[in-house]
Scaffold this active site. Structure first.
Site, mmCIF file in Angstrom:
data_model
loop_
_atom_site.group_PDB
_atom_site.id
_atom_site.type_symbol
_atom_site.label_atom_id
_atom_site.label_comp_id
_atom_site.label_asym_id
_atom_site.label_seq_id
_atom_site.Cartn_x
_atom_site.Cartn_y
_atom_site.Cartn_z
ATOM 1 C CG ASN A 171 -0.492 -0.160 2.192
ATOM 2 O OD1 ASN A 171 0.482 -0.912 3.186
ATOM 3 N ND2 ASN A 171 -0.731 0.407 3.362
ATOM 4 C CE1 TYR A 172 0.559 6.377 1.630
ATOM 5 C CE2 TYR A 172 -0.061 4.243 3.178
ATOM 6 C CZ TYR A 172 0.071 5.201 2.777
ATOM 7 O OH TYR A 172 -0.990 5.661 3.202
ATOM 8 C CD GLU A 267 5.829 0.705 10.176
ATOM 9 O OE1 GLU A 267 6.845 1.932 10.487
ATOM 10 O OE2 GLU A 267 5.850 0.645 8.510
ATOM 11 N NE ARG A 300 -4.094 6.621 5.058
ATOM 12 C CZ ARG A 300 -4.663 6.595 5.972
ATOM 13 N NH1 ARG A 300 -6.374 6.838 6.372
ATOM 14 N NH2 ARG A 300 -4.257 7.520 7.794
ATOM 15 C CB CYS A 301 -1.584 0.716 8.682
ATOM 16 S SG CYS A 301 0.073 1.767 8.447
ATOM 17 C CD GLU A 394 -5.630 -4.450 9.006
ATOM 18 O OE1 GLU A 394 -4.984 -5.023 8.367
ATOM 19 O OE2 GLU A 394 -4.889 -3.556 9.370
ATOM 20 N NE ARG A 454 5.644 5.939 8.856
ATOM 21 C CZ ARG A 454 6.041 4.863 8.691
ATOM 22 N NH1 ARG A 454 5.601 3.225 9.405
ATOM 23 N NH2 ARG A 454 7.471 4.943 8.830
HETATM 24 P P1 NAP Z 1 0.974 -8.738 3.613
HETATM 25 O O1 NAP Z 1 0.782 -9.574 2.967
HETATM 26 O O2 NAP Z 1 1.599 -9.189 4.973
HETATM 27 O O3 NAP Z 1 2.989 -7.877 2.237
HETATM 28 C C1 NAP Z 1 3.961 -7.756 3.058
HETATM 29 C C2 NAP Z 1 5.484 -8.309 2.892
HETATM 30 O O4 NAP Z 1 5.207 -9.074 3.207
HETATM 31 C C3 NAP Z 1 5.210 -7.831 0.425
HETATM 32 O O5 NAP Z 1 6.452 -7.539 0.543
HETATM 33 C C4 NAP Z 1 5.208 -9.952 0.922
HETATM 34 O O6 NAP Z 1 5.737 -9.876 -0.210
HETATM 35 C C5 NAP Z 1 6.316 -10.192 2.257
HETATM 36 N N1 NAP Z 1 6.257 -11.503 2.300
HETATM 37 C C6 NAP Z 1 4.761 -12.358 2.677
HETATM 38 N N2 NAP Z 1 4.746 -13.591 2.943
HETATM 39 C C7 NAP Z 1 6.919 -13.860 3.674
HETATM 40 C C8 NAP Z 1 7.100 -14.332 4.562
HETATM 41 N N3 NAP Z 1 7.094 -15.611 4.798
HETATM 42 N N4 NAP Z 1 8.318 -13.566 4.431
HETATM 43 C C9 NAP Z 1 9.041 -12.568 4.476
HETATM 44 N N5 NAP Z 1 7.923 -11.898 3.269
HETATM 45 C C10 NAP Z 1 7.169 -11.837 3.687
HETATM 46 O O7 NAP Z 1 0.914 -7.370 3.230
HETATM 47 P P2 NAP Z 1 0.400 -6.140 2.705
HETATM 48 O O8 NAP Z 1 -1.108 -7.156 1.606
HETATM 49 O O9 NAP Z 1 1.017 -5.873 1.829
HETATM 50 O O10 NAP Z 1 -0.247 -5.004 3.273
HETATM 51 C C11 NAP Z 1 -0.975 -4.806 3.901
HETATM 52 C C12 NAP Z 1 -1.199 -5.751 5.223
HETATM 53 O O11 NAP Z 1 -0.008 -4.724 5.909
HETATM 54 C C13 NAP Z 1 -1.567 -4.802 6.573
HETATM 55 O O12 NAP Z 1 -1.826 -5.440 7.469
HETATM 56 C C14 NAP Z 1 -1.641 -3.268 6.501
HETATM 57 O O13 NAP Z 1 -2.144 -3.059 8.028
HETATM 58 C C15 NAP Z 1 -0.546 -3.267 6.827
HETATM 59 N N6 NAP Z 1 -0.079 -2.032 7.128
HETATM 60 C C16 NAP Z 1 0.967 -1.650 8.573
HETATM 61 C C17 NAP Z 1 1.416 -0.781 8.413
HETATM 62 C C18 NAP Z 1 1.766 0.013 9.567
HETATM 63 O O14 NAP Z 1 3.005 1.086 9.676
HETATM 64 N N7 NAP Z 1 1.494 -0.653 10.862
HETATM 65 C C19 NAP Z 1 1.703 0.249 6.904
HETATM 66 C C20 NAP Z 1 1.258 -0.063 5.655
HETATM 67 C C21 NAP Z 1 0.454 -1.418 5.665
HETATM 68 P P3 NAP Z 1 4.633 -10.889 -1.655
HETATM 69 O O15 NAP Z 1 4.211 -9.337 -1.766
HETATM 70 O O16 NAP Z 1 5.611 -11.352 -1.958
HETATM 71 O O17 NAP Z 1 4.027 -12.021 -1.027
#
Ligand code: NAP
Length: 504
Positions: A171-172, A267, A300-301, A394, A454
């Site tokens: 998302n970012y 995060e 967005r988180c 979420e 954030r």
């Molecule tokens: P995600 O599915 O958990 O993926 C995040 C990253 O992790 C991607 O680069 C993904 O690669 C990688 N990944 C997946 N499996 C992995 C593994 N086994 N080992 C290492 N890396 C791995 O999350 P998303 O869908 O991209 O993002 C949405 C989530 O992020 C939401 O829950 C949101 O709340 C959270 N978020 C939190 C913040 C904060 O600051 N708290 C900010 C933004 C987003 P691939 O894409 O190749 O699968």
């Protein structure tokens, strides 16, 4: 897309047409797997480009090179590292429009928000360089403890951790990769980035930017591939000294369970609740709620993910929020519509499941619940109860539940029962009461009379419970990505030596 790429000098080195290479040891390479991951625009399903599906062997080589490059980077002065980050900041700013355009295509973010994400990253690089120059050590006498004197002195300064693995979310993809790269480099570490697969193209440009800014080969590397295929290998690699991750709580918890004894910065997800008291300024509150809930279609988180209104204002607030929600533009990110596509049709199915569950259990639909392609219309649901999934899960989509409450205590209770603890919000004119409630909320940050978000990026940013581990924010990230090194001086016979030191 190609036209935009051509606005970025030398970008041809990083691709064959729209097949992007990965960047390691200062050069752009194709994976020996011969496979790529195709990235499609979530708005119209057209192919935007493809990135390399790197192998475990390539991951190993990249990490080994990053480890071997530590010395050349650590030996640079703080000033030299800061100057390089400043140069990178300027390049990011110069290329903000084409980079924003590419990001808009790959993740469906409204074009204005995409460009401002790039500019924000440039500012973050500048601020990180400035903050890095302010880093201080300390000297402490031992005489605070019985039996010790000023003859024992600890001198502490900060040293880098080594190789930092940075993994960002879709998302970012640029900013939340940049917010790890800048402090990692400033603190003297070398970096390996694994960008999100959907959103991998824009962060690849860090390779071009940092090389042009003067980062030596091997110090910064970016390797692409599915997290599910190479993620565990990268994170568990013995030469990776820290993992800085932003993404879902599920992946974060998985990483925590596999990386073993190395520092982690996580995060993760959130379920930020807005508590609205009877004396709140309702116009201001409704504006904050609508913008907080629906920017980038709720992906967005820190999106506003629950509203807990008191009985005196609930009807009026909900009416105002509905009116403003119905005015949101819906459609093409290129035309800057607030509500655009969700990242995938799988994600749309998940959001639809939450809506269906709430309506089946008696929630009142106020607007939305319509889907075309990957777009879900902004959906408001009133009379949500704690039996419904949407009270706790979420959504990462444009859906906002109202859980009506009767007291501040009930609101605090429902807020705190969440497995998440990213941010909370209180809307009221009574600052004393707001402060009291804020102290009770089990979250990283509480916003008073403002939406959860954030930043500015020098503020501490953190989550409790399933929302994260460690603290980000410019100086906090530099600290997290370095460690104190202590040297203890044991002076002997101080007075005697001075007396004896005579020159004829
Ligand atoms: P995600 O599915 O958990 O993926 C995040 C990253 O992790 C991607 O680069 C993904 O690669 C990688 N990944 C997946 N499996 C992995 C593994 N086994 N080992 C290492 N890396 C791995 O999350 P998303 O869908 O991209 O993002 C949405 C989530 O992020 C939401 O829950 C949101 O709340 C959270 N978020 C939190 C913040 C904060 O600051 N708290 C900010 C933004 C987003 P691939 O894409 O190749 O699968």
């Amino acid at each position: 897309m190609i036209e935009e790429l051509e606005k970025i000098p030398n970008s041809f080195v990083m691709r064959d047409g729209l097949d992007f290479k990965f960047y390691a040891s200062g050069s752009w390479k194709k994976s020996s797997s011969g496979k790529t991951i195709v990235i499609k625009n979530p708005y119209n399903d057209k192919i935007v480009g493809a990135v390399q599906a790197c192998t475990i062997e390539e991951a190993d080589k990249v990490i080994t090179m990053a480890n071997e490059s530590i010395e050349c980077w650590e030996e640079k002065t703080q000033r030299e590292r800061a100057d390089i980050l400043m140069k990178a900041a300027n390049l990011i700013k110069e290329w903000a429009n084409p980079l924003g355009y590419i990001m808009m295509k790959e993740i469906g973010k409204p074009i204005k928000s995409a460009v401002s994400e790039i500019i924000r990253t440039s500012e973050l690089f500048e601020a990180t360089a400035e903050a890095g120059l302010q880093q201080e050590g300390e000297a402490i006498y031992g005489d605070a403890f019985k039996g010790f004197s000023k003859d024992k002195m600890s001198i502490t300064y900060r040293v880098p951790l080594g190789v930092i693995l940075c993994i960002g979310p879709f998302n970012y993809p640029f900013n939340l990769t940049g917010s790890k790269i800048a402090p990692a480099l400033m603190a003297g570490n070398t970096v390996v980035v694994k960008p999100p697969s959907q959103g991998a193209i824009s962060p690849l440009f860090f390779g071009l930017i940092l090389e042009k800014a003067g980062v030596p080969p091997g110090v910064f590397n970016i390797i692409t591939g599915k997290g599910s295929e190479i993620g565990d290998y990268l994170a568990q690699h013995p030469l990776v000294d820290m993992v800085a991750f932003t993404g879902s709580s599920e992946t974060g918890k998985h990483l925590a369970s596999v990386v073993g004894m190395k520092p982690l910065l996580l995060e993760l997800g959130g379920k930020d609740a807005a508590i609205v008291l009877n004396d709140a300024n309702l116009e201001l509150t409704a504006d904050a709620i609508v913008s907080g809930a629906f920017s980038y279609s709720g992906q967005r988180c820190t999106a506003v993910k629950r509203v807990l209104p008191m009985p005196g204002i609930a009807d009026k607030l909900i009416e105002l929020v509905k009116k403003k929600t119905l005015n949101l533009s819906i459609g093409d990110p290129e035309e800057n519509a607030t509500i655009g596509p969700l990242i995938s049709s799988k994600q749309c199915d998940f959001v639809q499941g939450l809506i269906d569950d709430a309506l089946r259990k008696g929630g009142t639909l106020l607007c939305g619940n319509k889907r075309e392609g990957n777009i879900i219309w902004p959906t408001l649901i009133d009379n949500v109860t704690i039996e419904m999934r949407i009270a706790w899960e979420e959504p990462f989509g444009p859906i906002l539940p109202f859980i009506r409450v009767n007291s501040a205590e009930e609101a605090i209770d429902i807020s705190n029962k969440s497995e998440y603890g990213l941010q909370g919000m209180i809307f009221t004119e009574n600052i004393d009461l707001a402060f009291n409630i804020a102290q009770e909320l089990e979250v990283g940050t509480v916003q008073i009379n403002g939406k959860s978000e954030r930043g500015p990026d020098h503020f501490p940013f953190l989550g409790t419970k399933s929302s994260g581990l460690g603290t980000q924010g410019i100086k906090y990230s530099i600290e997290a990505m370095s460690r104190p090194k202590g040297i203890v001086l044991n002076l002997s016979e101080k007075g005697k030596l001075i007396k004896e030191c005579k020159y004829d």
